[in-house]
Scaffold this motif. Sequence first.
Motif, PDB file in Angstrom:
ATOM      1  N   LEU A  99       8.591 -12.968 -12.201  1.00 58.33           N
ATOM      2  CA  LEU A  99       8.656 -13.978 -11.141  1.00 58.33           C
ATOM      3  C   LEU A  99       8.871 -13.312  -9.777  1.00 58.33           C
ATOM      4  CD1 LEU A  99       8.579 -17.016 -10.555  1.00 58.33           C
ATOM      5  CD2 LEU A  99      11.065 -17.045 -10.858  1.00 58.33           C
ATOM      6  N   GLY A 100       9.750 -12.308  -9.739  1.00 54.49           N
ATOM      7  CA  GLY A 100       9.971 -11.579  -8.489  1.00 54.49           C
ATOM      8  C   GLY A 100       8.697 -10.907  -7.994  1.00 54.49           C
ATOM      9  N   LEU A 101       7.977 -10.251  -8.897  1.00 56.41           N
ATOM     10  CA  LEU A 101       6.717  -9.605  -8.504  1.00 56.41           C
ATOM     11  C   LEU A 101       5.652 -10.635  -8.139  1.00 56.41           C
ATOM     12  CD1 LEU A 101       6.477  -6.612 -11.001  1.00 56.41           C
ATOM     13  CD2 LEU A 101       6.791  -6.526  -8.512  1.00 56.41           C
ATOM     14  N   PHE A 102       5.701 -11.795  -8.760  1.00 54.86           N
ATOM     15  CA  PHE A 102       4.762 -12.862  -8.398  1.00 54.86           C
ATOM     16  C   PHE A 102       4.957 -13.233  -6.925  1.00 54.86           C
ATOM     17  CE2 PHE A 102       3.541 -17.339  -8.035  1.00 54.86           C
ATOM     18  CZ  PHE A 102       2.246 -17.284  -8.515  1.00 54.86           C
ATOM     19  N   PHE A 103       6.212 -13.350  -6.482  1.00 56.24           N
ATOM     20  CA  PHE A 103       6.468 -13.681  -5.082  1.00 56.24           C
ATOM     21  C   PHE A 103       6.125 -12.514  -4.159  1.00 56.24           C
ATOM     22  CE2 PHE A 103       9.034 -17.088  -6.983  1.00 56.24           C
ATOM     23  CZ  PHE A 103       8.411 -18.149  -6.343  1.00 56.24           C
ATOM     24  N   VAL A 104       6.399 -11.282  -4.584  1.00 58.86           N
ATOM     25  CA  VAL A 104       5.984 -10.112  -3.794  1.00 58.86           C
ATOM     26  C   VAL A 104       4.469 -10.133  -3.615  1.00 58.86           C
ATOM     27  CG1 VAL A 104       5.797  -7.586  -3.824  1.00 58.86           C
ATOM     28  CG2 VAL A 104       7.962  -8.677  -4.440  1.00 58.86           C
ATOM     29  N   ASN A 105       3.770 -10.469  -4.679  1.00 57.11           N
ATOM     30  CA  ASN A 105       2.307 -10.547  -4.652  1.00 57.11           C
ATOM     31  C   ASN A 105       1.841 -11.601  -3.646  1.00 57.11           C
ATOM     32  OD1 ASN A 105      -0.275  -9.796  -5.651  1.00 57.11           O
ATOM     33  ND2 ASN A 105      -0.274 -11.597  -6.984  1.00 57.11           N
ATOM     34  N   ILE A 106       2.474 -12.761  -3.663  1.00 60.61           N
ATOM     35  CA  ILE A 106       2.097 -13.822  -2.714  1.00 60.61           C
ATOM     36  C   ILE A 106       2.379 -13.387  -1.284  1.00 60.61           C
ATOM     37  CG2 ILE A 106       2.752 -16.135  -1.899  1.00 60.61           C
ATOM     38  CD1 ILE A 106       3.038 -16.944  -4.832  1.00 60.61           C
ATOM     39  N   VAL A 107       3.539 -12.792  -1.053  1.00 63.10           N
ATOM     40  CA  VAL A 107       3.884 -12.336   0.302  1.00 63.10           C
ATOM     41  C   VAL A 107       2.886 -11.280   0.770  1.00 63.10           C
ATOM     42  CG1 VAL A 107       5.630 -11.123   1.684  1.00 63.10           C
ATOM     43  CG2 VAL A 107       6.325 -12.946   0.126  1.00 63.10           C
ATOM     44  N   ALA A 108       2.490 -10.396  -0.137  1.00 62.16           N
ATOM     45  CA  ALA A 108       1.512  -9.366   0.237  1.00 62.16           C
ATOM     46  C   ALA A 108       0.199  -9.999   0.686  1.00 62.16           C
ATOM     47  CB  ALA A 108       1.270  -8.419  -0.941  1.00 62.16           C
ATOM     48  N   VAL A 109      -0.233 -11.040   0.004  1.00 63.09           N
ATOM     49  CA  VAL A 109      -1.510 -11.679   0.355  1.00 63.09           C
ATOM     50  C   VAL A 109      -1.405 -12.430   1.676  1.00 63.09           C
ATOM     51  CG1 VAL A 109      -3.152 -13.470  -0.339  1.00 63.09           C
ATOM     52  CG2 VAL A 109      -2.337 -11.817  -2.019  1.00 63.09           C
ATOM     53  N   ILE A 110      -0.324 -13.174   1.874  1.00 61.90           N
ATOM     54  CA  ILE A 110      -0.226 -13.974   3.105  1.00 61.90           C
ATOM     55  C   ILE A 110       0.167 -13.132   4.311  1.00 61.90           C
ATOM     56  CG2 ILE A 110       0.274 -16.112   1.876  1.00 61.90           C
ATOM     57  CD1 ILE A 110       3.193 -15.835   2.733  1.00 61.90           C
ATOM     58  N   SER A 111       0.629 -11.908   4.087  1.00 61.39           N
ATOM     59  CA  SER A 111       1.033 -11.046   5.193  1.00 61.39           C
ATOM     60  C   SER A 111      -0.139 -10.338   5.855  1.00 61.39           C
ATOM     61  CB  SER A 111       2.043 -10.001   4.715  1.00 61.39           C
ATOM     62  OG  SER A 111       3.202 -10.639   4.252  1.00 61.39           O
ATOM     63  N   LEU A 112      -1.254 -10.317   5.206  1.00 60.94           N
ATOM     64  CA  LEU A 112      -2.424  -9.660   5.774  1.00 60.94           C
ATOM     65  C   LEU A 112      -3.310 -10.692   6.467  1.00 60.94           C
ATOM     66  CD1 LEU A 112      -3.325  -7.287   2.831  1.00 60.94           C
ATOM     67  CD2 LEU A 112      -2.482  -6.609   5.075  1.00 60.94           C
ATOM     68  N   GLU A 113      -3.760 -10.348   7.673  1.00 57.85           N
ATOM     69  CA  GLU A 113      -4.666 -11.266   8.369  1.00 57.85           C
ATOM     70  C   GLU A 113      -6.031 -11.303   7.691  1.00 57.85           C
ATOM     71  OE1 GLU A 113      -4.928 -10.617  12.541  1.00 57.85           O
ATOM     72  OE2 GLU A 113      -2.753 -10.655  12.777  1.00 57.85           O
ATOM     73  N   ASP A 114      -6.538 -10.121   7.346  1.00 62.82           N
ATOM     74  CA  ASP A 114      -7.820 -10.024   6.646  1.00 62.82           C
ATOM     75  C   ASP A 114      -7.589  -9.311   5.323  1.00 62.82           C
ATOM     76  OD1 ASP A 114      -9.447 -11.183   8.621  1.00 62.82           O
ATOM     77  OD2 ASP A 114      -9.482  -9.289   9.729  1.00 62.82           O
ATOM     78  N   ILE A 115      -8.137  -9.876   4.279  1.00 65.58           N
ATOM     79  CA  ILE A 115      -8.046  -9.223   2.973  1.00 65.58           C
ATOM     80  C   ILE A 115      -9.441  -9.220   2.364  1.00 65.58           C
ATOM     81  CG2 ILE A 115      -7.324 -11.355   1.817  1.00 65.58           C
ATOM     82  CD1 ILE A 115      -5.587  -9.540  -0.024  1.00 65.58           C
ATOM     83  N   ALA A 116      -9.844  -8.061   1.876  1.00 64.63           N
ATOM     84  CA  ALA A 116     -11.173  -7.934   1.273  1.00 64.63           C
ATOM     85  C   ALA A 116     -11.243  -8.788   0.007  1.00 64.63           C
ATOM     86  CB  ALA A 116     -11.454  -6.472   0.938  1.00 64.63           C
TER      87      ALA A 116
END
Length: 154
Positions: A99-116
Amino acid sequence: MDTSNSLLLSANKMYRRIVEKVSALEPVALLAARFYVGWAFFSSGLTKLNNWDSTLFLFEEEYHVPLLPYELAAYLGTAAEIILPLLLMAGLASRFSALGLFFVNIVAVISLEDIAAAAYAQHVLWGTLLLQVVIFSGGRFTFDYVVKRKIDLT
């Protein structure tokens, strides 16, 4: 009528045997998922730790973590990427670490303006695998399972 019933019963028995054999692979699949996702995050955390100046630069300039100052986000993100994957791969507090890594994963995605698109697909895969561990547990090949069995026996 009896022939069609007999065929259905035979097909049903064969299907159940196949399902039983495939279901026996569940602990192996959960172990593989835990190590696949855990290693991805752990190696990312090691990279951040080994290049700390670059990590701080990226958190200040590239990643836009909401609500947190960039230095705190860098420390928390790196700590989470080091500690949680180790717990996940060991199967210790599997659901919590997933669950902790799931939230880290979400934060990583929303923290980038552009993601390939390929990177986004990778994050979706990791999130899906992590949710499976959250929902179904880490499986039989975990310390959680060993502890649960010990408690159940007492």
